[in-house]
Design an enzyme around this catalytic site. Structure first.
Site, PDB file in Angstrom:
ATOM      1  N   CYS A 139       3.505   8.351   1.139  1.00 57.22           N
ATOM      2  CA  CYS A 139       3.927   7.407   2.167  1.00 57.22           C
ATOM      3  C   CYS A 139       4.099   6.066   1.461  1.00 57.22           C
ATOM      4  O   CYS A 139       3.137   5.538   0.906  1.00 57.22           O
ATOM      5  CB  CYS A 139       2.839   7.331   3.242  1.00 57.22           C
ATOM      6  SG  CYS A 139       3.150   6.075   4.480  1.00 57.22           S
ATOM      7  N   CYS A 162      -0.589  -2.865  15.103  1.00 61.72           N
ATOM      8  CA  CYS A 162      -0.383  -2.605  13.683  1.00 61.72           C
ATOM      9  C   CYS A 162      -0.961  -3.704  12.797  1.00 61.72           C
ATOM     10  O   CYS A 162      -0.669  -4.894  12.987  1.00 61.72           O
ATOM     11  CB  CYS A 162       1.120  -2.480  13.437  1.00 61.72           C
ATOM     12  SG  CYS A 162       1.553  -2.303  11.710  1.00 61.72           S
ATOM     13  N   GLU A 195       0.823  -1.210   0.000  1.00 61.07           N
ATOM     14  CA  GLU A 195       0.000   0.000   0.000  1.00 61.07           C
ATOM     15  C   GLU A 195       0.859   1.263   0.000  1.00 61.07           C
ATOM     16  O   GLU A 195       1.951   1.268   0.549  1.00 61.07           O
ATOM     17  CB  GLU A 195      -0.892   0.018   1.251  1.00 61.07           C
ATOM     18  CG  GLU A 195      -1.870  -1.145   1.284  1.00 61.07           C
ATOM     19  CD  GLU A 195      -2.649  -1.234   2.584  1.00 61.07           C
ATOM     20  OE1 GLU A 195      -2.776  -0.208   3.289  1.00 61.07           O
ATOM     21  OE2 GLU A 195      -3.142  -2.334   2.890  1.00 61.07           O
ATOM     22  N   CYS A 244      -1.805   2.265   6.939  1.00 55.35           N
ATOM     23  CA  CYS A 244      -1.431   1.124   6.102  1.00 55.35           C
ATOM     24  C   CYS A 244      -1.707  -0.243   6.709  1.00 55.35           C
ATOM     25  O   CYS A 244      -1.762  -0.413   7.895  1.00 55.35           O
ATOM     26  CB  CYS A 244       0.035   1.239   5.742  1.00 55.35           C
ATOM     27  SG  CYS A 244       0.219   2.179   4.244  1.00 55.35           S
ATOM     28  N   CYS A 271       5.555  -7.346   7.436  1.00 61.31           N
ATOM     29  CA  CYS A 271       6.580  -6.904   8.392  1.00 61.31           C
ATOM     30  C   CYS A 271       6.707  -7.988   9.445  1.00 61.31           C
ATOM     31  O   CYS A 271       5.714  -8.613   9.824  1.00 61.31           O
ATOM     32  CB  CYS A 271       6.154  -5.592   9.054  1.00 61.31           C
ATOM     33  SG  CYS A 271       7.373  -4.960  10.239  1.00 61.31           S
ATOM     34  N   CYS A 320       4.344  -5.596  15.942  1.00 57.37           N
ATOM     35  CA  CYS A 320       3.760  -4.647  16.897  1.00 57.37           C
ATOM     36  C   CYS A 320       2.257  -4.921  17.039  1.00 57.37           C
ATOM     37  O   CYS A 320       1.564  -5.133  16.050  1.00 57.37           O
ATOM     38  CB  CYS A 320       4.005  -3.209  16.446  1.00 57.37           C
ATOM     39  SG  CYS A 320       5.753  -2.859  16.205  1.00 57.37           S
TER      40      CYS A 320
HETATM   41  N1  SAH Z   1       7.925   0.022  10.569  1.00 56.34           N
HETATM   42  C1  SAH Z   1       8.125   1.409  10.693  1.00 56.34           C
HETATM   43  C2  SAH Z   1       7.413   2.229   9.642  1.00 56.34           C
HETATM   44  C3  SAH Z   1       6.043   1.790   9.266  1.00 56.34           C
HETATM   45  S1  SAH Z   1       4.781   1.939  10.492  1.00 56.34           S
HETATM   46  C4  SAH Z   1       7.756   1.873  12.081  1.00 56.34           C
HETATM   47  O1  SAH Z   1       7.188   1.100  12.828  1.00 56.34           O
HETATM   48  O2  SAH Z   1       8.086   3.006  12.405  1.00 56.34           O
HETATM   49  C5  SAH Z   1       4.440   3.696  10.424  1.00 56.34           C
HETATM   50  C6  SAH Z   1       3.909   4.290  11.702  1.00 56.34           C
HETATM   51  O3  SAH Z   1       2.547   3.917  11.917  1.00 56.34           O
HETATM   52  C7  SAH Z   1       4.668   3.872  12.942  1.00 56.34           C
HETATM   53  O4  SAH Z   1       4.918   4.982  13.772  1.00 56.34           O
HETATM   54  C8  SAH Z   1       3.707   2.900  13.574  1.00 56.34           C
HETATM   55  O5  SAH Z   1       3.983   2.740  14.928  1.00 56.34           O
HETATM   56  C9  SAH Z   1       2.379   3.547  13.261  1.00 56.34           C
HETATM   57  N2  SAH Z   1       1.210   2.676  13.389  1.00 56.34           N
HETATM   58  C10 SAH Z   1       1.080   1.381  13.039  1.00 56.34           C
HETATM   59  N3  SAH Z   1      -0.162   0.945  13.299  1.00 56.34           N
HETATM   60  C11 SAH Z   1      -0.836   1.976  13.839  1.00 56.34           C
HETATM   61  C12 SAH Z   1      -2.157   2.150  14.333  1.00 56.34           C
HETATM   62  N4  SAH Z   1      -3.045   1.149  14.338  1.00 56.34           N
HETATM   63  N5  SAH Z   1      -2.519   3.371  14.793  1.00 56.34           N
HETATM   64  C13 SAH Z   1      -1.629   4.408  14.792  1.00 56.34           C
HETATM   65  N6  SAH Z   1      -0.374   4.295  14.351  1.00 56.34           N
HETATM   66  C14 SAH Z   1       0.037   3.095  13.892  1.00 56.34           C
HETATM   67 FE1  SF4 Z   2       6.236  -3.356  11.430  1.00 61.39          FE
HETATM   68 FE2  SF4 Z   2       3.906  -2.225  11.936  1.00 61.39          FE
HETATM   69 FE3  SF4 Z   2       5.704  -2.446  13.874  1.00 61.39          FE
HETATM   70 FE4  SF4 Z   2       6.127  -0.717  11.877  1.00 61.39          FE
HETATM   71  S1  SF4 Z   2       4.482  -0.632  13.388  1.00 61.39           S
HETATM   72  S2  SF4 Z   2       7.580  -2.177  12.756  1.00 61.39           S
HETATM   73  S3  SF4 Z   2       5.182  -1.850  10.169  1.00 61.39           S
HETATM   74  S4  SF4 Z   2       4.702  -4.161  12.816  1.00 61.39           S
END
Ligand code: SAH
Ligand code: SF4
Length: 351
Positions: free
Chosen positions: A107, A121, A94, A335, A114, A118
């Site tokens: 973006c 996410c 995406e 995303c 990934c 987390c």
């Molecule tokens: N992997 C990298 C970049 C991609 S995620 C990282 O983790 O930084 C991009 C951002 O979106 C990160 O700050 C992540 O913590 C945040 N993010 C992911 N899922 C989210 C959610 N459900 N609500 C708000 N922020 C989220």
């Molecule tokens: Fe991976 Fe999502 Fe964690 Fe970013 S926030 S490192 S995309 S699992």
């Protein structure tokens, strides 16, 4: 196609060298490089100032890895555009294009999926399919520019994937995308977001890059962060922040900390005070993001009142903080969710 060279991931000198091996002069590499990088060509047939014979030689030796538009959603609120792109092997990623007063920001994704896991996410829930090639990162930008007839001025590596888990390809992408003979977006217009892969941040410090580093912190202590982000089991909050301090000192660049506010979890007054204390004296800024609810966990957004209270506590202690504007709220612009849906449909798991 697997045995053919990935031509859109080549730097200009590499292309010159590779063409030399085929007996082609340097100006041919200049032409092809311009078509691929500056014009975003997706096939050799588009290269109209190159003879048919030469195009067929190129086709025999090289492959253009790119993305094709599978779905495009446009927000009725603010014009934010979200793409679901398909890769040559059937994977999906995406990208999101946002319009700000200073221009367009894209973006982009750096991996299909990934492996960082987390909890909040949507991307992390499905695991990692594979790393993206530099060409596939570039193609997200060139395809979006062509599709909307726009010039994009800023890039954030904040889509699917952990950029520092695909380190070499991401560094090559950054070199290519900032080349004036290519897309030509300078490092100062690029942000890279990471969940905190400390050994790779240490490598970055040696390179003294000029892009903005964003750190997804989301919690001020190990207990909370460990619960939300498995990476914290490898590198603790203090180790991460120590690397951030060294990064800011080495590059003189302000670090941006991402902090998704989750109701009753990391949005308390005590968390705000602890965060301010941990960041004290660092060249940094805090970006607060009301968490996006994702199917598969129970995290809820903080109330607007608590968000304001959180900012007040940080600012009273000298830490600047802003709440990220929500763009594309009607198209699920954060995303991971579209790809997940697409995967479920193609795996036949849809009820
Ligand atoms: N992997 C990298 C970049 C991609 S995620 C990282 O983790 O930084 C991009 C951002 O979106 C990160 O700050 C992540 O913590 C945040 N993010 C992911 N899922 C989210 C959610 N459900 N609500 C708000 N922020 C989220
Ligand atoms: Fe991976 Fe999502 Fe964690 Fe970013 S926030 S490192 S995309 S699992």
């Amino acid at each position: 196609m697997e045995d053919k060279a990935d031509i859109k991931s080549m730097t200009k000198p590499e292309m010159v060298e590779s063409f030399r091996g085929l007996g082609l002069p340097k100006f041919r590499a200049d032409q092809v490089y311009g078509w691929l990088q500056a014009k975003g060509a997706e096939s050799f047939d588009e290269m109209t100032n190159i003879s048919k014979d030469l195009r067929s030689t190129l086709l025999q030796n090289y492959y253009i890895y790119g993305v094709t538009i599978e779905k495009k959603l446009v927000s009725a609120y603010d014009g934010t555009i979200k793409y679901l792109f398909r890769l040559h092997d059937g994977e999906y990623i995406e990208s999101v294009v946002m319009q700000y007063h200073h221009g367009y920001t894209i973006c982009i994704s750096t991996q299909a999926g990934c492996r960082m896991g987390c909890k909040f996410c949507a991307t992390g829930m499905g695991g990692l399919a594979r790393n993206l090639h530099p060409s596939e990162m570039l193609s997200q930008i060139t395809t979006a520019q062509r599709d909307n007839d726009i010039r994009i001025s800023n890039i954030v590596l904040m889509g699917m994937g952990e950029p520092l888990d695909n380190f070499d390809n991401v560094m090559r992408f950054l070199e290519l995308v900032s080349d004036r003979d290519g897309v030509g977006i300078g490092m100062r217009h690029i942000s890279l977001s990471t969940c905190g892969v400390v050994d790779k941040i240490n490598r970055l410090i040696e390179m003294k890059p000029q892009f903005t580093l964003s750190i997804s912190l989301h919690a001020p202590n190990d207990e909370l962060r460990g619960e939300m982000m498995p990476i914290n089991n490898k590198w603790k909050v203090d180790e991460l922040l120590e690397a951030c301090r060294r990064y800011a000192e080495a590059t003189h660049r302000r670090i941006s900390f991402e902090y998704s506010l989750i109701k009753g979890k990391n949005d308390t007054d005590a968390c705000a005070r602890e965060l301010a204390q941990k960041l004290k004296g660092m060249l940094c800024h805090v970006n607060l993001i009301p968490v996006n609810t994702v199917k598969g966990n129970s995290y809820e957004r903080s109330s607007p009142k608590q968000i304001q209270q959180f900012i007040k506590i940080l600012e009273a202690r000298g830490i600047t903080a802003t709440v990220r504007r929500t763009l594309g709220a009607d198209i699920n612009a954060s995303c991971g969710q579209l790809r997940r849906k697409q995967k479920e449909e193609s795996d036949g798991n849809i009820q």
